[in-house]
Every structure is written in structure tokens, then in C-alpha cells.
Write a protein that holds these residues in place. Structure first.
Motif: not given
Length: 392
Positions: A137-138, A203-208
Motif C-alpha cells: 500500500x501507499x 500497514x499496521x504501523x502506518x494505521x497506528x
């Protein structure tokens, strides 16, 4: 200036040769199957597979969404293209092979492939909810480093993969660490290529949803310096039993000290987690039970206790002994004991045996039961659920 007759004839001949060459090139491309699209993901999430072969007697698809030993037969068209269409597939990552006259091959039209030990297969991702966690993902991306380290416990120089989260290189921050272990037949490449662990963490880190963390993906085969694509394994009569006996010790004595000496980590049990699938789940239990003050978080994916299985008796002995000796000590020190298993997994009964043992000892754990079997689809799901629960 008008061309003379000789120039005119040469020009016409050149155009003729070019046209003939172009027609022949197109015919050659078509005969080689260049126009074939495979796999083709349809609007309803079914998938069409195609293969050009005029001489094949039979072609089929063998995919990870099917039951063991099941194939989807392909039919030959008048143009020499074999094709077959699946039922609607749930969003996920799948792997498959084409079976050409009884021989398993990669899909020649699909550039995406994976290696699982000595086995190769083509891959595809059905997009949608369920795949978003491990797609590219971006978002900011972390890095994976292939790290060689000394392992005095095994008398080898070995390789592991180390994921560092986005921003690691430009900061001075210290991070918690997850030690992530593969299953039988795999190696240090498995969790990134098959499990897509780095994209899951990105992705998990980017979404918090998950804290930034370092993830260490080791090679759990103590008779290997590195993946078989890099080095030859050291001959062993029973590598799985040797792995059970030796690797957990090497993990604790060699891997963890190296990571804590060479990376900016928070070196205490509250910031140290471990998880593994199948054989790696066995290693996870032995390492954490025999070192009950080392890890606050343990993740067990698809393996339990199989005390009555004669094929697993030698492997289970050190695990059962570790539970009997150290479960009470572990109970005083842990924060999360996570168990994941599919209802169709061949280890399902052993996982229920483990749960009974924990229940009998009033040991609290989190159980995630999914459908499906002993598959990467489940293990990606468990990691996606386990990682957000760490270091809270």
C-alpha cells in the motif's frame, strides 16, 4: 529527384520483407502464447487460468484454496489454449501450480512466484478486505536486511533477516523486538516472501494499530547456514529432531545477544516477543518455557501438544518437559500467550490438548480459531492479529 527503377524495386522488396517478418513474428508470438492472459482475476473474484499447449494431453490447476490432492481440470480450446475458471475466491493471497501431463510447473504467464523450501509455486492476490493488511500500500515502508552472524552454539556463521520499521535509519529511538520463526521446510526467507511480514508491519504501523518494532526472522534449521538457495545443508539423519534440540538454545544464546548488540532495541522482557508457526511454534514454546523471564509475549500458530502420536514422540518430549518444569514460573511473568489454529488443520487436536493443559493449570491465554488448515493464509491472519497486541 525521382528514384530509378533499381531503387524502386529495392524499396518494394524491403517493404515486403518487413511485412513478412512482422507477420511471422506475430505468428511466433501467438504460438508461444504471448497473447494468453493468466491468471485473470474476474470482476466477481473468480480466477481464470490459461496455458497455450497444442501437444498437451491434460492440464489442471492445483491451488492452495483447494482441498489436499484436489485439482481443477482445464479444457482445451480450438486455438490450443487450455483454460479453467475457479469459483469465487475470498480476498487473500494464494499459490498454485499448473499440472501439465502430470508434471507440476509454474504458470509461464505469471511473473509472481514463491519458494517454500524446495517447492516453487505461482502466486496471486485477490484484492479486497482481508488482503489489505499484506498488500503493498501507499504507506511508509521499513527495510529488510540480510544479516550474517556468528552462532557459537551451532559452530556456524548463519544468516537471518531483520526488518527495521519506517524511520529507523534516521532516528535515535530504541525499539521493541519480535522474533518471528518459520515452520518445517522453510528458512529465513519464509516470513517475508510467503508471510509478507514486512508489509503486514508496514500497514499496521502506518494505521497506528501496531507499535513500530524490529522483527527478526531467523533460520530455524540448525543444519543450514542459510536458505538452500544460498548454501548446502549439512547432512543430518533427522533435521527436525536436531532443530528441536538445538535451535531454541541458539536463538537465546546467539541470535538475541547479536540483535541487542547491533540494533537499537529496548533490551528487556517487556519489549521482547516471540512467535512461530508449526515447527517455529515448537521452537517458540521451548525457548519461552525454558527461559520464562525472557519473553512477555508468546504467539503459537498451528501447533499444540501431541503426546500420543508415535511419529512426534521424540519431538514432543522436550516440549512436554518444559511445560511440566516451568509453566508455573511463566505464569508469573507473561503478558500475552496467543494461540491460533484453523478448524481444518491437521494439528487441531494437539492444539486442543494444549488448551486443556493450560486450562487445568489456570493459565490464561488468547485463542483465535479460524477456518481453513495449515496454511499461510491463516498464519498471515494470526500475525496481523498478534502484532497489534504487542508492547502495550
Amino acid at each position: 529527384m525521382k528514384p530509378n527503377n533499381k531503387q524502386f524495386v529495392l524499396s518494394v522488396l524491403l517493404i515486403f520483407v518487413i511485412n513478412i517478418f512482422s507477420i511471422n513474428a506475430q505468428e511466433i508470438q501467438q504460438r508461444r502464447g504471448v497473447q494468453v492472459v493468466s491468471p485473470e482475476i474476474n470482476g466477481d473474484n473468480s480466477v481464470t487460468f490459461r496455458l497455450y499447449s497444442e501437444n498437451a494431453q491434460s492440464v489442471a490447476v492445483s491451488g492452495s484454496w483447494m482441498g489436499f490432492g484436489q485439482n481443477l481440470e482445464m479444457k482445451k480450446g480450438d486455438d490450443g489454449v487450455w483454460s479453467a475458471k475457479t469459483a469465487v475466491l475470498e480476498p487473500s493471497m494464494y499459490h498454485y501450480n499448473l499440472i501439465l501431463d502430470g508434471v507440476s510447473i509454474l504458470d509461464p504467464r505469471n511473473p509472481k512466484a514463491m519458494r517454500d523450501g524446495t517447492r516453487y509455486a505461482s502466486t496471486l492476490i485477490i484484492p479486497g478486505e482481508g488482503s489489505e493488511t499484506f498488500e503493498v500500500n501507499d504507506v511508509p515502508h521499513g527495510s529488510i536486511n540480510k544479516v550474517w552472524y556468528d552462532s557459537p552454539s551451532l559452530d556456524l556463521t548463519r544468516r537471518m533477516y531483520v526488518y527495521t520499521p519506517p524511520g529507523y535509519e534516521g532516528s535515535k529511538e530504541k525499539y521493541p523486538v519480535l522474533y518471528l520463526l518459520h515452520g518445517g521446510g522453510g528458512d529465513e526467507d519464509a516470513w517475508s516472501s510467503l508471510g509478507r511480514a514486512n508489509y503486514i508491519l508496514d500497514n499496521l504501523i502506518a494505521s497506528g494499530k501496531a507499535k513500530p518494532m524490529i522483527v527478526v526472522m531467523t533460520n530455524g534449521n540448525p543444519n543450514q547456514k542459510a536458505a538452500i538457495t544460498e548454501t548446502q545443508p549439512i547432512p543430518s539423519d533427522n533435521p527436525l529432531i536436531i532443530a528441536t534440540a538445538k535451535f531454541p538454545t541458539s536463538l537465546v544464546n546467539d541470535v538475541i545477544p547479536y540483535v541487542e548488540d547491533h540494533y537499537r532495541v529496548i533490551a528487556n522482557s517487556s519489549n521482547r516477543a516471540i512467535a512461530g508457526l508449526s515447527m517455529g511454534c515448537l521452537h517458540t514454546q521451548i525457548a519461552s518455557l525454558n527461559n520464562p523471564e525472557m519473553f512477555k509475549y508468546m504467539g503459537l500458530f498451528s501447533l499444540g501438544l501431541h503426546p500420543n502420536d508415535p511419529n512426534l514422540e521424540e519431538i514432543m518430549k522436550p516440549l512436554i518437559a518444559a511445560y511440566d518444569a516451568n509453566l508455573e514460573t511463566l505464569k508469573k511473568n507473561y503478558k500475552l500467550f496467543y494461540i491460533g489454529c484453523g478448524t481444518e488443520d491437521f494439528v487441531y487436536e494437539g492444539v486442543q490438548n494444549l488448551r486443556k493443559k493450560l486450562d487445568d493449570n489456570n493459565f490464561e491465554y488468547l485463542y483465535n480459531e479460524t477456518g481453513g488448515g495449515h496454511t499461510w493464509a491463516n498464519w498471515r491472519t494470526y500475525l496481523s492479529d498478534y502484532a497489534p497486541r504487542l508492547f502495550k
